[in-house]
Design an enzyme around this catalytic site. Structure first.
Site, mmCIF file in Angstrom:
data_model
loop_
_atom_site.group_PDB
_atom_site.id
_atom_site.type_symbol
_atom_site.label_atom_id
_atom_site.label_comp_id
_atom_site.label_asym_id
_atom_site.label_seq_id
_atom_site.Cartn_x
_atom_site.Cartn_y
_atom_site.Cartn_z
ATOM 1 N N GLY A 3 -3.589 17.015 19.378
ATOM 2 C CA GLY A 3 -3.722 16.355 18.043
ATOM 3 C C GLY A 3 -3.953 14.797 18.387
ATOM 4 O O GLY A 3 -4.518 14.100 17.786
ATOM 5 N N GLU A 4 -3.415 14.260 19.397
ATOM 6 C CA GLU A 4 -3.574 12.934 19.601
ATOM 7 C C GLU A 4 -4.503 12.563 20.798
ATOM 8 O O GLU A 4 -5.009 11.211 20.842
ATOM 9 C CB GLU A 4 -2.223 12.455 19.912
#
Lengths: 159, 286, 789
Positions: free
Chosen positions: C740-741
């Site tokens: 996600g990051e």
């Protein structure tokens, strides 16, 4: 305080009335009186397009549009685009192209894409970008949205 | 938003009687996009708004008169103007500017009259109307008057309209043959941002000599501003890089840019220089 | 990409069916028809709307709070202040790391925009009007804004004493510390940096800065408190951390956790803004005080006063040999945490220990400071501090490569940290595709191909950067898999789907184990009365942690299913397999899952419930030198290549190509993962080019999307794509790890490095606005633009 007045308009093909105060916006009335939540307020400045609705055939920002102005108008929201069993080609294209993540901006992008394709059935990337420049997607799904517009255009050509 | 009263008169005359020359909390409302922003932010708390949307006076017109002048009704939406074939033919720079003006939904609702009467220096059409030598027709309780576009904008969010005056139309004169006009919008933060600098230019040249030039800057300045001294220096000058560079330099020196989130005063001055040059290059191209 | 790897004791030896499949998101239909449930839409009978009255000063003592006019406005139900809150909760201070943030201001305000009072009405417009009628008088106090100045301050302090949350043993030594704005200082010493510098041939030292920014999720932060009598409360919230909200609100109220129910729906984006306590404590208190449901929905503007991304100052110093080997690195990072710590101290520590970058450096010294200032609180923001550090170390690394006339990509490869080597904490790196990521990027970029440098007014350049991140530890996820009487199946998990596609990923993992179609599995959204504990949806932890828990729960359910099926089929359960919605015996006989359940319960009835709980191992870094043998369950690696065009006359930069490459282990759903990577890159593009909160004496001056510009569709590069490098996290579910990051890590320095490649100009402070670039160009021409004022 300001008095309520009754307005009458067509909402997704159905004749309806609503009691509104002058300071009520279209998006509020859609949510509070008709339980339609596909248009939703985010930036409150007409910049993000989350509150898009179609009034008399033209897209407006529901957060900047006084509900009183809908009197006598034909209003279409994302809920009026199709039913769950027969999606609009634009909706189909957004699914097949993975053109959304959180989904909060998606109704607005889909309605704007409908409008674009009605006016310009075969838009270029540049035309798509300019037409959709007033819609924001913080998830950053823009490349897929451009693909979805092309895919929907292709489907509509075939129909 | 705090509650207010909404009036929806049917005629222009009635609308004018409903306005109050002394009360800033009473204002006319057309597409409402700009006012709604101020109301939602609590910057403007009206007691009464006078909606112009029901007026039957036909202020949405777009036509060319017998003298070749383009008339744009004050209640024509920016989309109407953007999509008008007459505008595209008669004033293509206006069509071009409309394509990047705010966004589709705002253009669908916002009117030309509201766009001008708001007096916001970041609007896109005012500098162009200045460069095109446009004039505005204003109607008030004592009749109507014509205002040169350059005289319409008098300060930061200030116009020369009285509180009980309304714009009814804008007239763009018939351009001399071979006049080219353009609007250059420079955005600093994102592509869809308000302009940090707006530059409009219109020019006509013959045999390598500039016959006429009009120039206006906006956004960086407190109001859309025409630059008559720079225009005068351009008239009669040869079309060449030196002419354009010195005009750009003079333009940059002739205004006092306001610093804001989009740039310092010094930076905006440089950007005025660059974009005046680019605009002049465009309009003097053979 | 679908190599199956099994870290768990129960092994399987068939190829995967559902892993590596790009099925559309489970909730696709709702999202294109506008029917998705968001808390934003929630309305309850007799509900009141709350509007917050906020501080107008950056630091001050509240002398007087006049709420009379607001209370007397017809239609106003109540006006609540800090004093009212204290009547219900004597010590109403919350926070995940420090108990420093009051539900409403008490005695003092510490930033412009801090909530001071709330007006309540059935009509949201009236509530807003009433809030505008509240008046406060303050005795203004000196304020601190800059993180480096605040850390060194000797007379101006945001808080009188530090109040670390008791839950963290490693913060105990900070209890009651006074006369400081440093909430937490984290140090790491790996060998001897000073001696390393002595051995180096070249020393490089630079300072880099990043500004405060905001998440700007499209669904603004919202919560509804619903009282259930006077001893229980339900909180409906757009939260990324429902389990934490329950624990913290229960602690504040002095109630057992089972008296507080917290539920979420889909989130319209989160990005870290919706973690820990935002509005939840406030709406719970308001609802209990007025005995009615209360909703507070922030406007986009109010989000600017609620939670931000840390502004940072990072000093980097490196010692490098003539051979191009980095032998020593020292980093000091100051994190501007604003007035309340939120999770800032964890950012300081968890990101701090990676501040030397993904490089194999013999001698490392790191110091990281969480600093209080009189600005809006800073917290988690997609990347959890990593993008700020990567901005520093990858700009710094690029400067070194270019000054030593080494190919920037080769220089990175020569120094990269490889599997089997110790990271600065001493933890041996494993299952981390640093080299593969660089190799993939090199190919995807066609790095060595000749390029057009441009000429005249337009110059072109290309840059790369690579960053890495440790996953937060130690954290727990618990999941339940429930097979119903008809054979349909639901996964109960506390992971919040905020657009990252976790519902779909969890369904794919459960479906893989149970031999079901993932599209037929429903994923129950977090409701602490229903779904089991999950630490939070943050830090790219869900696929790994919750994915493992779901996998274990599905295995547990499958074991029970096989026992039941074994009886029906007269077959040893150990010989059964699950596929195509059926349980199969080796001889080919099979029963559908529904038939198995009917055989066991004698009708369409009952449940087969499997549960799974997952917590990876972890060793705390030792105090002082920050060393740990097991600092993280996995590492994430992200690299970016950027092509830019610079308008030399305006400083305007156009990113023409943006390529992201990431190590995400095995990819569960490639379509979703690549969109997460690209989406992270687009978000970070905004943070690189334009996004910055601007302040005037602590007052945000651009608190709207009109003046704080996030990327629009016109800003996205014509060419943008993401690719997963070959990798496998052996301890992850089917080899997967978080994604996600990762797309955010390396965007900013890749672009700045490309600008340097194009123009020879180096920029040290984000964002790279046209004016910043223009001023740098003018300075390089020895013709600096005059300064303002």
């Amino acid at each position: 305080m300001s008095a309520l007045r009754q307005i009458a308009f067509t909402l997704n093909g159905r004749a309806v009335t609503a009691d509104v105060a002058p300071h009520h916006t279209l998006v509020e009335v859609l949510q509070e009186q008709f339980a339609l939540y596909g248009a939703r307020e985010s930036c409150a400045q007409g910049l993000c397009g989350c509150c898009t609705a179609i009034v008399d055939g033209r897209a407006v920002s529901g957060c900047l549009y006084l509900a009183a102005f809908a009197d006598g108008a034909d209003v279409v929201t994302i809920e009026g685009l199709a039913d769950r069993n027969h999606l609009d080609p634009v909706q189909e294209a957004f699914i097949s192209c993975n053109a959304f993540q959180c989904g909060f901006c998606t109704s607005g992008f889909i309605l704007m894409t409908r409008q674009l394709l009605e006016q310009n059935p075969d838009p270029t990337d540049d035309e798509i970008r300019h037409y959709l420049s007033g819609n924001l997607c913080r998830c950053g799904t823009y490349p897929d949205i451009i693909n979805a517009v092309h895919a929907a255009a292709a489907t509509l050509h075939k129909e | 938003m705090t509650p207010f009263e909404l009036q929806e008169p049917d005629t222009l005359a009635e609308a004018i009687t409903l306005l109050d020359p002394d009360d800033p909390a009473v204002r006319p409302l057309a597409g409402a996009t700009a006012l709604m922003l101020m109301m939602k932010a609590g910057l403007f708390q009206p007691t009464r708004l006078v909606s112009l949307r029901r007026l039957d006076d036909g202020l949405r017109h777009i036509f060319i008169d017998e003298r070749g002048e383009l008339h744009l009704g004050a209640l024509a939406t920016l989309s109407d103007i953007e999509r008008s074939a007459l505008v595209a033919e008669h004033a293509p720079a206006v069509t071009q500017a409309c394509h990047t003006l705010s966004n589709v939904r705002v253009r669908n609702v916002a009117t030309l009259g509201g766009h001008l009467a708001h007096g916001d220096p970041h609007m896109d059409l005012p500098p162009l109307l200045l460069a095109l030598g446009a004039r505005a027709r204003a109607v008030g309780p004592h009749g109507e008057r014509w205002i040169d576009a350059a005289d319409l904008f008098v300060g930061y969010y200030q116009t020369s309209l009285e509180r009980d005056e309304l714009l009814s139309e804008i007239v763009i004169p018939s351009p001399e043959p071979d006049t080219h006009a353009t609007y250059v919008k420079f955005t600093a933060l994102s592509a869809d941002d308000w302009p940090a600098v707006g530059v409009a230019a219109a020019a006509r040249h013959r045999d390598g000599v500039i016959v006429d030039a009009k120039l206006a800057v906006s956004a960086a300045t407190e109001r859309p501003t025409r630059l008559p001294a720079v225009e005068a220096a351009l008239r009669g000058a040869t079309v060449c890089a030196d002419t354009i560079e010195s005009a750009a330099e003079a333009a940059a020196r002739s205004v006092e840019p306001l610093a804001d989130l989009r740039g310092s005063s010094a930076y905006k001055r440089e950007m005025i220089r660059v974009h005046v040059r680019r605009a002049l290059v465009t309009v003097t191209r053979s | 990409m679908s190599t199956r790897v099994d870290p768990q004791p129960i092994t399987e030896d068939r190829p995967t069916v559902q892993i590596g499949r790009s099925i559309p998101r489970l909730e696709s239909l709702e999202k294109v028809t506008g029917e998705t449930e968001y808390i934003h839409h929630l309305r309850l009978p007799h509900m009141l709307y709350g509007k917050i009255f906020r501080s107008s000063v950056a630091h001050g003592r509240i002398l007087k709070l006049d709420t009379r006019a607001a209370r007397e406005l017809p239609g106003v139900a109540a006006v609540i202040t800090g004093a009212d809150v204290c009547a219900l909760i004597p010590e109403p201070y919350y926070g995940p790391a420090f108990h420093d943030q009051p539900v409403l201001a008490i005695d003092k305000v510490r930033y412009v925009g801090e909530p001071v009072a709330v007006a309540l009405s059935e009509d949201p417009h009236l509530a807003e009007h009433a809030a505008n009628l509240i008046e406060a008088e303050y005795e203004e106090l000196p304020a601190v804004f800059d993180e480096v100045e605040a850390a060194a301050a000797t007379d101006t302090f945001v808080h009188d004493a530090l109040k670390p949350a008791g839950t963290f043993p490693d913060l105990k030594h900070l209890q009651g510390r006074t006369k400081t704005n440093v909430a937490l200082d984290f140090s790491l010493r790996h060998n001897d940096a000073e001696r390393g510098f002595e051995q180096a041939d070249y020393i490089f030292e630079h300072v880099f800065r990043t500004p405060a920014a905001i998440h700007a999720a499209m669904e603004p932060i919202v919560a509804v408190g619903e009282p259930r009598g006077s001893s229980a409360v339900t909180i409906h919230t757009s939260s990324q951390s429902p389990s934490f909200v329950r624990t913290e609100v229960a602690r504040l109220l002095g109630w057992p956790e089972n008296h507080v129910r917290v539920r979420t729906a889909f989130l319209g984006g989160g990005f870290g803004a919706k973690l820990y306590i935002k509005l939840e404590a406030l709406v719970a208190v308001l609802a209990l005080l007025v005995k009615r449901p209360v909703k507070i929905a922030l406007t986009m503007e109010e989000q600017f006063y609620t939670i931000t991304k840390h502004a940072t100052t990072v000093r980097m110093k490196s010692g490098v040999t003539k051979a191009g080997k980095v032998v020593a690195r020292r980093c000091e990072a100051w994190w501007n945490g604003g007035a309340y710590a939120d999770i800032g101290p964890r950012v300081t520590q968890k990101s701090g220990f990676t501040a030397a970058g993904p490089y194999d450096i013999e001698n490392v010294s790191l110091d990281s400071y969480a600093v209080y200032t009189n600005l809006p609180p800073a917290g988690a923001f997609r990347g959890f501090g990593i993008p700020q550090l990567v901005w520093a170390y990858e700009s710094h690394t690029d400067i070194i490569a270019r000054e030593l006339e080494l190919d920037p990509l080769e220089f990175r490869r020569a120094n990269i940290l490889r599997n089997g080597r110790p990271q600065a904490t001493g933890t041996i790196m494993r299952d981390t595709a640093t080299v593969e990521v660089l190799d993939t990027l090199e190919r995807a970029m066609d790095w060595k191909a000749p390029r057009d440098p441009g000429d005249g007014n337009v110059r072109r350049g290309r840059g790369v950067a690579i960053g890495f991140k440790a996953c937060i530890a130690p954290t727990t996820s618990v999941a339940i898999v429930n097979i119903y009487g008809d054979g349909s199946c639901a996964v109960y998990c506390g992971t919040v789907d905020m657009g990252q596609g976790s519902d779909t990923a969890m369904a794919q993992i459960a479906a893989e184990v149970l031999g079901l179609d993932p599209r037929a599995i429903s994923v129950i959204h977090p409701d602490t009365d229903v779904t089991p504990y999950d630490m939070a949806t943050l830090g790219s932890r869900s696929t790994f942690h919750m994915g493992n828990a779901v996998r274990l729960a599905a295995l547990d359910a499958r074991e029970k299913l096989f026992i039941m099926a074994g009886k029906a089929l007269g077959c040893d359960p150990g010989l059964l397999s699950a596929a195509g919605g059926c349980v199969r015996a080796p001889d080919g006989r099979q029963l559908s899952v529904g038939e198995v359940i009917k055989s066991g319960f004698l009708m369409q009835a009952g449940n087969l419930i499997g549960s799974g709980s997952f917590r990876p191992t972890y060793t705390s870094p030792s105090h002082g030198d920050g060393q740990s043998s097991d600092i993280t369950p996995f590492w994430m690696v992200g690299a970016v290549g950027a092509d830019v065009e610079v308008d030399m006359e305006t400083g305007h930069v156009r990113v023409t190509r943006l390529v992201s490459v990431a190590d995400v282990g095995t990819v569960i759903n490639p379509a979703i993962v690549t969109r997460q990577l690209n989406g992270g890159a687009v978000m970070q593009l905004g943070l690189t080019m334009s996004e910055a909160l601007r302040f005037d004496h602590g007052q945000v001056t651009n608190a709207s999307l009109a003046d704080y510009k996030i990327p629009g569709i016109l800003d996205v590069p014509a060419e943008i794509f993401a690719e997963a490098a070959p990798g496998c996290q052996h301890s992850g579910p089917f080899g997967a790890k978080g994604a996600g990051e990762t797309g955010t890590f390396a965007v900013s320095p890749a672009i700045a490095n490309a600008i340097h490649d194009a123009t020879g100009v180096r920029i040290y402070d984000l964002p790279l606005t046209p004016e910043v670039v223009y001023r740098a160009l003018r300075a390089a021409q020895h013709n600096p633009l005059e300064n303002e004022l």
